[in-house]
Design an enzyme around this catalytic site. Structure first.
Site, PDB file in Angstrom:
ATOM      1  N   LYS A 151     104.719 -76.635  84.505  1.00 11.58           N
ATOM      2  CA  LYS A 151     104.607 -75.242  84.081  1.00 11.58           C
ATOM      3  C   LYS A 151     105.860 -74.767  83.341  1.00 11.58           C
ATOM      4  O   LYS A 151     105.773 -73.952  82.415  1.00 11.58           O
ATOM      5  CB  LYS A 151     104.307 -74.348  85.284  1.00 11.58           C
ATOM      6  CG  LYS A 151     102.918 -74.581  85.873  1.00 11.58           C
ATOM      7  CD  LYS A 151     101.815 -74.368  84.842  1.00 11.58           C
ATOM      8  CE  LYS A 151     100.428 -74.463  85.455  1.00 11.58           C
ATOM      9  NZ  LYS A 151      99.353 -74.208  84.463  1.00 11.58           N
ATOM     10  N   TYR A 157     104.226 -80.114  89.593  1.00  9.40           N
ATOM     11  CA  TYR A 157     103.564 -78.891  89.112  1.00  9.40           C
ATOM     12  C   TYR A 157     104.584 -77.937  88.495  1.00  9.40           C
ATOM     13  O   TYR A 157     104.384 -77.408  87.396  1.00  9.40           O
ATOM     14  CB  TYR A 157     102.831 -78.211  90.270  1.00  9.40           C
ATOM     15  CG  TYR A 157     102.158 -76.919  89.890  1.00  9.40           C
ATOM     16  CD1 TYR A 157     100.911 -76.922  89.271  1.00  9.40           C
ATOM     17  CD2 TYR A 157     102.758 -75.688  90.146  1.00  9.40           C
ATOM     18  CE1 TYR A 157     100.283 -75.736  88.911  1.00  9.40           C
ATOM     19  CE2 TYR A 157     102.150 -74.504  89.792  1.00  9.40           C
ATOM     20  CZ  TYR A 157     100.902 -74.527  89.179  1.00  9.40           C
ATOM     21  OH  TYR A 157     100.289 -73.343  88.805  1.00  9.40           O
TER      22      TYR A 157
END
Length: 259
Positions: A169, A165
């Protein structure tokens, strides 16, 4: 003078497409753009229970809204949503890419399929969304694209095992900067917003109540953000108020990254 300042944030007559509009941050920002004057095309998975609710709330506020069911990992779905947006609402001028997922696993045990699925949605999905949106904006030399990243693209959250994750990002932030530079002389601005811990439905579940307390403790402002607090940053980056901003990652985290 007051009218002049407010005009900077006025999005009347603008046409927006919002991915991930069926829940959480995407849902609130789709409604927020409508409140600022946009007609809004709302895009999310066919399984999204909240997509029609988003559109209905916009209509109840007197706005125009359409819904499109599709997958951000499928270029054809995005191209069709852009095409229909232009036919049914008008020339696309604002795009807000919010679709994304989150989960956790220890890096040394994470299955490749888990890594690839999250990357496909969170990073490739943003690229494909920007690509489809820019293909109609660039010939007109007019448009603004805002991608939802995360403070986790700049820092690593303590105690949360999210190498995939965080990497996705960080990719969204740098992708936004890269596209901003490619398109800077062609009339299209690209920026990102990096929220901190936010009270989305995922973080309101009873099973994460203790984790919420840690998030609040670790945030300098002493609380998590509400989804309402992301509307202002999104409207700013979508409007004339940010006309000299491109390649910016706007961190909205209650001061978290300062620590």
């Amino acid at each position: 003078m007051k009218e002049l300042v407010m005009d900077l944030f006025d999005l009347n007559n603008e046409i927006a497409l919002v991915t991930g509009a069926g829940s959480g941050i995407g849902q609130r920002l789709a409604i927020g753009l409508a409140e600022a004057g946009c007609a809004v095309a709302c895009f999310d998975l066919a399984t999204s229970a909240g997509l029609e609710q988003t559109a209905e709330e916009i209509r109840q506020r007197g706005g125009r809204a359409l819904t499109f069911k599709g997958d951000v990992t499928q270029a054809d779905d995005l191209a069709e949503a852009v095409r229909r947006t232009e036919v049914e609402l008008g020339a696309l001028s604002v795009a807000l890419n919010c679709a994304g997922i989150a989960n956790a696993a220890a890096a040394e045990e994470m299955p490749l399929a888990q890594w690839e699925r999250l990357m496909a949605i969170n990073l490739t999905g943003v690229f494909l969304s920007c690509q489809a949106q820019a293909r109609v904006m660039l010939p007109r030399r007019r448009g603004t694209i805002v991608n939802i990243a995360s403070m986790s693209g700049s820092i690593v959250n303590r105690g949360i095992l999210q190498a995939h994750y965080n990497s996705s990002k960080a990719g969204v932030i740098h992708l936004s900067k890269s596209l901003a530079m490619e398109w800077s002389d062609r009339g299209v601005r690209v920026n990102s917003i990096s929220p901190g811990y936010t009270l989305t439905p995922m973080n309101l579940r009873p099973e994460v109540a203790e984790q919420r307390k840690v998030f609040e403790r670790d945030t300098p402002l002493g609380r998590m953000a509400t989804v309402d607090e992301l509307v202002g940053p999104a409207v700013f980056l979508a409007s004339k108020a940010s006309s000299f901003c491109t390649g910016v990652d706007l961190v909205v985290d209650g001061g978290f990254v300062c620590w």
